[in-house]
Design an enzyme around this catalytic site. Structure first.
Site, PDB file in Angstrom:
ATOM      1  N   SER A 145     -12.350  35.325  34.602  1.00  0.00           N
ATOM      2  CA  SER A 145     -13.643  34.353  35.151  1.00  0.00           C
ATOM      3  C   SER A 145     -13.218  33.261  35.226  1.00  0.00           C
ATOM      4  CB  SER A 145     -14.663  34.457  34.541  1.00  0.00           C
ATOM      5  OG  SER A 145     -14.545  33.886  33.389  1.00  0.00           O
ATOM      6  N   CYS A 146     -13.998  32.780  36.039  1.00  0.00           N
ATOM      7  CA  CYS A 146     -13.271  31.219  35.756  1.00  0.00           C
ATOM      8  C   CYS A 146     -12.767  30.402  34.089  1.00  0.00           C
ATOM      9  CB  CYS A 146     -14.449  29.752  36.019  1.00  0.00           C
ATOM     10  SG  CYS A 146     -15.962  30.231  35.555  1.00  0.00           S
ATOM     11  N   ASN A 147     -14.293  30.329  32.935  1.00  0.00           N
ATOM     12  CA  ASN A 147     -13.583  29.946  32.023  1.00  0.00           C
ATOM     13  C   ASN A 147     -12.154  30.967  31.212  1.00  0.00           C
ATOM     14  OD1 ASN A 147     -16.689  28.811  30.795  1.00  0.00           O
ATOM     15  ND2 ASN A 147     -17.544  30.370  31.946  1.00  0.00           N
ATOM     16  N   GLN A 303     -15.595  25.700  37.067  1.00  0.00           N
ATOM     17  CA  GLN A 303     -16.822  27.371  37.435  1.00  0.00           C
ATOM     18  C   GLN A 303     -16.123  27.712  38.423  1.00  0.00           C
ATOM     19  OE1 GLN A 303     -19.875  24.226  37.232  1.00  0.00           O
ATOM     20  NE2 GLN A 303     -20.609  25.154  39.257  1.00  0.00           N
TER      21      GLN A 303
END
Length: 349
Positions: A145-147, A303
């Site tokens: 994921s982006c995080n 994000q």
């Protein structure tokens, strides 16, 4: 030139961005996108001259609404060499069982899918900074994921430079509530995740990290902000030494005068970056603190935009089996990330 046929199964925030990028890559034969609901995004996809595929039992319904869709999703999957699954969280597992496994298709899944348990879609989470080459030859891989992708970009350079001197990582993920394109309301509330998956996901590719992650959602649409406390064995490196680790890092900008995540996002939109994305993380050097054995590092994370070049790099690993340095050059050429970085660093110097 051998073209790789790629289909994007989904046309939400990630799928739309992937379509913009992959349809412009001359090495990719872009099969098209999947749509599962009849809405204005169907018109957008058709206006962009993408072939649109829909569930077999909905072809007639789409056409009755005036949308000239190409055919059923299963036909696009059959035609593709590789599928980038951009389904809603959990949908990737269903797609794998219904189509990818029976048709023996290679697939990339997004960060909301499971790595462990009965609904696991793959046994590897990709982070281009850490394990790019490991994806070569695999049939199924999860793109972090982006995080998770952002944490890999920040942590790995320090791991390589300081190794066992780093005793502990404590990270607070201050996450935006919704994307700019989302129609759902942004709650006037700060909420926390009791069991954030990000800690285990990062440890999948940096297994030796003594890592602790907390995650909070805040009422904003303007990027994530990560605040990372890094404890060293003995005196911590100086601020200049730390920043030097990132001077030539792909997908990392060093900004000094931004007052918040909104400043960065609005500047990206003002400058005409595709989808308003920077596609990178931005270290905010003005809040970098060093005291005794501890470094406190803050950076904003773009994000949804973060994972789009990561998916492109993963395609190059899985389908083209390119060396990482060559893949980075091709991704940089497509996304203009080095150029964006220079512009942003000048704007926020």
């Amino acid at each position: 030139m051998i073209l790789v046929k790629v289909f994007i199964n989904g046309y939400g925030n990630i799928g739309r961005r992937l379509a913009t990028a992959l349809s412009a890559d001359k090495e990719i034969q872009f099969v098209g996108v999947a749509k599962y609901t009849i809405d204005d995004k169907v018109k957008e996809a058709l206006d962009n001259r993408y072939s649109v595929f829909v569930p077999e039992n909905m072809v007639a319904a789409f056409k009755e609404k005036g949308y000239n869709v190409t055919g059923p999703v299963k036909d696009a999957v059959a035609a593709a060499d590789l599928v980038v699954d951009a389904a809603k969280e959990g949908g990737g597992f269903e797609n794998k069982k219904a189509m990818y496994e029976p048709m023996k298709k290679t697939a990339i899944f997004q960060g909301g899918e499971d790595r462990h348990g009965e609904m696991a879609v793959a046994d590897m989470i990709h982070n281009s900074r850490v394990n790019y080459s490991k994806a070569q030859g695999r049939t199924y891989v999860i793109q972090g994921s982006c995080n998770v992708s952002g944490m890999g970009r920040i942590m790995q350079p320090l791991v390589e430079k300081y190794g066992p001197r780093i005793k502990r990582w404590d990270v607070s993920l201050i996450r935006r509530w919704a994307d700019l394109e989302d129609t759902k309301a942004v709650k006037d509330s700060i909420e926390w995740d009791r069991h954030p998956h990000h800690q285990d996901d990062v440890k999948d590719f940096i297994p030796d990290a003594n890592l602790y992650v907390d995650a909070f959602k805040v009422p904003s649409r303007m990027m994530h902000l990560h605040h990372m406390a890094i404890r060293f064995d003995g005196k911590a490196p100086t601020k200049d030494e730390l920043l030097e680790c990132y001077r030539n890092e792909f997908g990392v900008a060093i900004l000094n005068s931004a007052k918040g995540t909104g400043d960065v996002r609005k500047k990206a939109m003002e400058l005409g970056f595709a989808h308003g994305d920077t596609n990178m993380v931005h270290i905010h050097s003005d809040i970098l603190r060093v005291q005794d054995d501890t470094v406190k590092l803050g950076y904003s994370d773009d994000q949804t935009g973060m994972v789009i070049p990561e998916n492109h790099l993963l395609i190059q690993s899985m389908a083209f089996r390119r060396p990482r340095e060559e893949a980075l050059k091709r991704t940089d050429s497509l996304f203009q990330m080095s150029k964006k970085r220079k512009i942003l660093e000048e704007e926020f110097k």
